[in-house]
Enzyme design. Structure first.
Site, PDB file in Angstrom:
ATOM      1  N   CYS A 114      46.355  73.700  19.271  1.00  0.00           N
ATOM      2  CA  CYS A 114      47.191  74.331  20.280  1.00  0.00           C
ATOM      3  C   CYS A 114      47.839  75.589  19.709  1.00  0.00           C
ATOM      4  O   CYS A 114      48.013  75.729  18.501  1.00  0.00           O
ATOM      5  CB  CYS A 114      48.274  73.404  20.819  1.00  0.00           C
ATOM      6  SG  CYS A 114      47.676  71.866  21.510  1.00  0.00           S
ATOM      7  N   ARG A 152      42.556  78.349  16.487  1.00  0.00           N
ATOM      8  CA  ARG A 152      43.158  77.034  16.303  1.00  0.00           C
ATOM      9  C   ARG A 152      42.457  75.972  17.128  1.00  0.00           C
ATOM     10  O   ARG A 152      42.627  74.781  16.889  1.00  0.00           O
ATOM     11  CB  ARG A 152      44.652  77.081  16.683  1.00  0.00           C
ATOM     12  CG  ARG A 152      45.481  77.975  15.785  1.00  0.00           C
ATOM     13  CD  ARG A 152      46.877  78.155  16.323  1.00  0.00           C
ATOM     14  NE  ARG A 152      47.640  76.927  16.284  1.00  0.00           N
ATOM     15  CZ  ARG A 152      48.416  76.536  15.284  1.00  0.00           C
ATOM     16  NH1 ARG A 152      48.498  77.271  14.208  1.00  0.00           N
ATOM     17  NH2 ARG A 152      49.096  75.417  15.338  1.00  0.00           N
ATOM     18  N   TRP A 179      44.898  72.061  23.233  1.00  0.00           N
ATOM     19  CA  TRP A 179      43.826  71.226  22.681  1.00  0.00           C
ATOM     20  C   TRP A 179      44.147  69.808  23.118  1.00  0.00           C
ATOM     21  O   TRP A 179      45.146  69.238  22.704  1.00  0.00           O
ATOM     22  CB  TRP A 179      43.801  71.348  21.162  1.00  0.00           C
ATOM     23  CG  TRP A 179      42.574  70.819  20.496  1.00  0.00           C
ATOM     24  CD1 TRP A 179      41.380  71.459  20.294  1.00  0.00           C
ATOM     25  CD2 TRP A 179      42.415  69.517  19.896  1.00  0.00           C
ATOM     26  NE1 TRP A 179      40.495  70.645  19.624  1.00  0.00           N
ATOM     27  CE2 TRP A 179      41.104  69.451  19.366  1.00  0.00           C
ATOM     28  CE3 TRP A 179      43.242  68.401  19.771  1.00  0.00           C
ATOM     29  CZ2 TRP A 179      40.607  68.324  18.712  1.00  0.00           C
ATOM     30  CZ3 TRP A 179      42.746  67.277  19.135  1.00  0.00           C
ATOM     31  CH2 TRP A 179      41.446  67.247  18.605  1.00  0.00           C
ATOM     32  N   ASN A 217      53.581  71.878  21.472  1.00  0.00           N
ATOM     33  CA  ASN A 217      52.547  71.447  20.525  1.00  0.00           C
ATOM     34  C   ASN A 217      52.994  70.136  19.909  1.00  0.00           C
ATOM     35  O   ASN A 217      54.173  69.977  19.596  1.00  0.00           O
ATOM     36  CB  ASN A 217      52.357  72.467  19.401  1.00  0.00           C
ATOM     37  CG  ASN A 217      51.605  73.694  19.841  1.00  0.00           C
ATOM     38  OD1 ASN A 217      51.165  73.793  20.983  1.00  0.00           O
ATOM     39  ND2 ASN A 217      51.463  74.648  18.937  1.00  0.00           N
ATOM     40  N   GLY A 218      52.053  69.227  19.680  1.00  0.00           N
ATOM     41  CA  GLY A 218      52.397  67.958  19.052  1.00  0.00           C
ATOM     42  C   GLY A 218      52.065  66.781  19.941  1.00  0.00           C
ATOM     43  O   GLY A 218      51.340  66.904  20.934  1.00  0.00           O
ATOM     44  N   GLU A 243      31.201  68.916   0.687  1.00  0.00           N
ATOM     45  CA  GLU A 243      31.638  70.098   1.415  1.00  0.00           C
ATOM     46  C   GLU A 243      30.472  70.791   2.107  1.00  0.00           C
ATOM     47  O   GLU A 243      30.610  71.278   3.240  1.00  0.00           O
ATOM     48  CB  GLU A 243      32.356  71.063   0.468  1.00  0.00           C
ATOM     49  CG  GLU A 243      32.832  72.358   1.116  1.00  0.00           C
ATOM     50  CD  GLU A 243      33.846  72.168   2.226  1.00  0.00           C
ATOM     51  OE1 GLU A 243      34.130  73.159   2.933  1.00  0.00           O
ATOM     52  OE2 GLU A 243      34.372  71.040   2.396  1.00  0.00           O
ATOM     53  N   LYS A 283      30.300  71.537   6.122  1.00  0.00           N
ATOM     54  CA  LYS A 283      30.065  72.862   6.687  1.00  0.00           C
ATOM     55  C   LYS A 283      28.940  72.827   7.710  1.00  0.00           C
ATOM     56  O   LYS A 283      29.007  73.469   8.754  1.00  0.00           O
ATOM     57  CB  LYS A 283      29.706  73.863   5.571  1.00  0.00           C
ATOM     58  CG  LYS A 283      30.878  74.354   4.796  1.00  0.00           C
ATOM     59  CD  LYS A 283      31.752  75.256   5.651  1.00  0.00           C
ATOM     60  CE  LYS A 283      33.204  75.175   5.238  1.00  0.00           C
ATOM     61  NZ  LYS A 283      33.885  73.925   5.520  1.00  0.00           N
ATOM     62  N   GLU A 324      30.054  70.665  11.011  1.00  0.00           N
ATOM     63  CA  GLU A 324      31.166  71.129  11.839  1.00  0.00           C
ATOM     64  C   GLU A 324      30.840  72.388  12.631  1.00  0.00           C
ATOM     65  O   GLU A 324      31.411  72.595  13.705  1.00  0.00           O
ATOM     66  CB  GLU A 324      32.431  71.334  10.999  1.00  0.00           C
ATOM     67  CG  GLU A 324      32.393  72.447  10.001  1.00  0.00           C
ATOM     68  CD  GLU A 324      33.680  72.519   9.177  1.00  0.00           C
ATOM     69  OE1 GLU A 324      34.728  72.041   9.637  1.00  0.00           O
ATOM     70  OE2 GLU A 324      33.630  73.057   8.052  1.00  0.00           O
ATOM     71  N   HIS A 348      20.623  51.839  -2.446  1.00  0.00           N
ATOM     72  CA  HIS A 348      21.497  50.790  -1.925  1.00  0.00           C
ATOM     73  C   HIS A 348      21.646  50.907  -0.407  1.00  0.00           C
ATOM     74  O   HIS A 348      22.707  50.599   0.141  1.00  0.00           O
ATOM     75  CB  HIS A 348      22.861  50.859  -2.612  1.00  0.00           C
ATOM     76  CG  HIS A 348      22.793  50.565  -4.072  1.00  0.00           C
ATOM     77  ND1 HIS A 348      22.796  49.297  -4.588  1.00  0.00           N
ATOM     78  CD2 HIS A 348      22.670  51.407  -5.137  1.00  0.00           C
ATOM     79  CE1 HIS A 348      22.699  49.350  -5.909  1.00  0.00           C
ATOM     80  NE2 HIS A 348      22.622  50.628  -6.264  1.00  0.00           N
ATOM     81  N   LYS A 350      41.818  74.610  13.915  1.00  0.00           N
ATOM     82  CA  LYS A 350      42.027  75.120  12.567  1.00  0.00           C
ATOM     83  C   LYS A 350      43.052  74.283  11.812  1.00  0.00           C
ATOM     84  O   LYS A 350      42.829  73.896  10.676  1.00  0.00           O
ATOM     85  CB  LYS A 350      42.488  76.585  12.633  1.00  0.00           C
ATOM     86  CG  LYS A 350      42.690  77.231  11.267  1.00  0.00           C
ATOM     87  CD  LYS A 350      41.393  77.312  10.499  1.00  0.00           C
ATOM     88  CE  LYS A 350      41.574  77.995   9.159  1.00  0.00           C
ATOM     89  NZ  LYS A 350      40.339  77.910   8.347  1.00  0.00           N
TER      90      LYS A 350
END
Length: 616
Positions: free
Chosen positions: A2, A27, A76, A102-103, A489, A493, A496, A512, A611
């Site tokens: 947001c 964001r 968001w 926001n929140g 990582e 990448k 996402e 395994h 973000k």
């Protein structure tokens, strides 16, 4: 997650609000809206689902909305699906209170039931509408002013919030309140600004004030006044933002992510040099600015690295480096799990919190858990004055500058650097290495920027390879030791931004269970930069190749026998093997980027992601 903007001054508010929201698109959001007051009349509220361009078109870029006082928001979705009706701003039926938030309000259902008993009705599915109407309830019931109504609401609400509200009776004022979610106030001449992040206001001012936890503020065109929960005024210092405005623009690149990949050599060198002293042949680590003393290091019994997402992957690399160089026990923790498992923490341990934004909700909660237990805390953050930076006992700042793309690149790389330097200093103070070895390691680190440049120069081969596998359904990354950390990582990448299902595995675990997923044509990326584990990793690659996998190998120059096994090999310059993540990861950043581009996706704003994850 947001974005919030607010403006009050002598200019038309709507265009400024829309421009600020555009700076916060990175964001993540699914809808947007603005509310603008023109004198004492009712506010004009315009909302839309989808991209900000839809809202801009509805308002003719803001020109069709009159008024010099307003608030804006990109949402968001948390409570309620993405829709115009759930978009912010929200308002009371009589427009007495209009606001954005926001929140997450954890007890919104309980509060909603209370308000329903007092004849309030609700048009949306959001927790935000509930809190706006709760402010209105206290304002009217007790015939109190905005600050008192906000304070009473804050005491009643459980959760996190950055609240910005306007009252019909106070048309020349905007009120703010904060708990856990980020918010800054920007100061101008005859105008003032509100934002959830710096880029939204950088064009207009570099002077800011930070509102603290459980604090409120009144914003007029002439200034900002802060209050605590008792309604008493609080003095705040004015701080200067040192970011270059152009650093938040694309600078000719198609996407922010590619721009930020290219910025890595500079920000890595800047970060290294901010923590070292001495000249060539006599380099030393200098942690004076962080506040980390030799006594603290000597007393330290263990390190807990706590982080989320890519910052967690930094911690995985750091664990190998700290333990090998400094011979100190290190545990890497997911911030979202840390406090819920009731961790056992020695009073002489050190908790390191890593966060680009310094506002990550789970990481902030983990920091507070450690502090409550009396454990020293060190923050590694990119944003000066952020919540984690302010609350930690010690702070090391990365010098990545503003990072706009949702998928982190340069912030990740600078976080690695800070951890390397901390590990070197811990090693020296604990008598595991001497000054000569410190100088060798720092000298090697100073070659990393040029080696990153070399990887970027060779990007066309990765672009070709990404186009070849643009339709891939599953990709597996395998590695051992630090190479496994690189795989984690690299896999993130890819998934996402390209939406290709990818997983990272410690190569020794293949037999395994994981190897059952390998079939003809599946892409497996083997990372092999660690000399002591190189042959074992080659054996693992042969295992999956014999089951039909298509192999891409990632190794250092000189390891040319990997070509005998892999179908396609990517080479990166050699560095000290403790630091190999910094160079190897750039190739995987580029691979993920080009795969997303080849699939025609929005690289900078991938679906469902934000973000800064500022809610739990």
């Amino acid at each position: 997650m947001c974005g919030i903007v607010g403006y009050i001054g002598g200019k038309k508010a709507a265009p400024i609000l829309l421009e600020g929201l555009a700076k916060l698109e990175y964001r993540g959001y699914d809808s947007a809206g603005i509310a603008v007051r023109d004198g004492e009349g009712k506010p004009t509220i315009v909302k839309s689902q989808g991209k900000l361009a839809v809202l801009s078109e509805k308002t003719n870029g803001g020109d069709s909305v009159k008024g010099q006082c307003g608030i804006g928001h990109t949402r968001w979705a948390t409570h309620g699906e993405p829709s115009k009706i759930n978009a912010h701003p929200h308002h009371t039926d009589d427009d007495n209170v209009v606001g954005v938030h926001n929140g997450i309000i954890e007890n919104y259902k309980e509060l909603q039931e209370k308000l329903l008993r007092h004849d309030y009705k609700f048009y949306s599915e959001t927790d935000t509408e509930v809190v706006i109407k709760l402010i209105d309830y206290y304002y009217k019931k007790y015939n109190m002013g905005p600050i008192d109504a906000l304070a009473k609401t804050m005491v009643r609400v459980r959760g996190s919030y950055a609240l910005v509200v306007m009252f019909a009776d106070y048309p020349g004022e905007i009120y703010v309140a904060r708990k856990d979610s980020p918010m800054i106030l920007g100061l101008g001449e005859g105008e003032n600004f509100i934002a959830s992040d710096v880029p939204a206001i950088l064009k207009y001012t570099r002077k800011v004030q930070y509102i603290g936890n459980l604090e409120m503020g009144r914003v007029t065109k002439d200034g900002v006044t802060f209050f605590d929960l008792n309604g008493d005024e609080i003095e705040k210092k004015v701080e200067e933002i040192e970011w270059d405005t152009e650093a938040a623009e694309k600078g000719g690149y198609e996407h922010f992510m590619m721009k930020e990949i290219h910025e890595q050599p500079k920000v890595v060198e800047d970060t290294i040099r901010s923590f070292i002293t001495g000249e060539e042949g006599a380099y030393k680590v200098n942690l004076t600015e962080c506040g980390i003393t030799d006594d603290l290091i000597k007393k330290c019994s263990a390190i807990h690295i706590v982080a989320c997402g890519s910052a967690y992957h930094v911690g995985v690399t750091a664990q190998y480096v700290f333990e090998d160089l400094a011979r100190i026990p290190v545990r890497v923790e997911l911030a979202s799990e840390f406090r819920y498992r009731n961790p056992i923490l020695d009073k002489n341990a050190l908790v390191i919190i890593i966060s680009q934004s310094g506002e990550t909700a789970d990481s902030l909660a983990a920091l507070r858990e450690a502090k409550d237990r009396g454990i020293p805390t060190l923050a590694i953050v990119n944003v000066v004055g952020s919540s984690i930076a302010r609350e930690a006992d010690y702070v090391c700042y990365t010098l990545a500058g503003p990072e706009i793309a949702v998928a982190t690149t340069k912030a990740y790389s600078t976080q690695l650097i800070v951890n390397y330097l901390l590990a070197i200093q811990f090693s020296l103070v604990r008598d595991m290495i001497d000054d000569s070895r410190v100088n060798e390691l720092i000298t090697d680190m100073l070659t990393i920027p040029a080696k990153i440049e070399k990887v970027i120069e060779d990007k066309e081969r990765l672009q070709w390879f990404a186009a070849k596998f643009a339709n891939a359904k599953d990709v597996f990354f395998i590695g051992r030791g630090i190479d496994y950390a690189i795989c984690l990582e690299g896999s993130l990448k890819m998934k996402e931004i390209s939406y290709v299902h990818s997983e990272a595995y410690a190569a020794g675990e293949l037999k395994h269970g994981t190897i059952s997923l390998i079939e003809d044509g599946v892409l497996v990326i083997g990372v092999a930069t660690q000399s002591t584990l190189y042959e074992k990793l080659i054996s693992n690659m042969v295992e999956v190749q014999s089951r039909g996998a298509y192999l891409m190998g990632l190794t250092t120059y000189g390891s040319y026998d990997l070509e005998d096994t892999a179908n396609f090999t990517v080479y990166v310059p050699k560095t000290d093997e403790h630091f190999t993540t910094s160079v190897a990861i750039v190739a995987l950043q580029l691979l993920g980027y080009y795969l997303a581009v080849a699939r025609g996706l929005d690289v900078d704003k991938p679906r469902n992601l934000a973000k800064s994850v500022t809610v739990e």
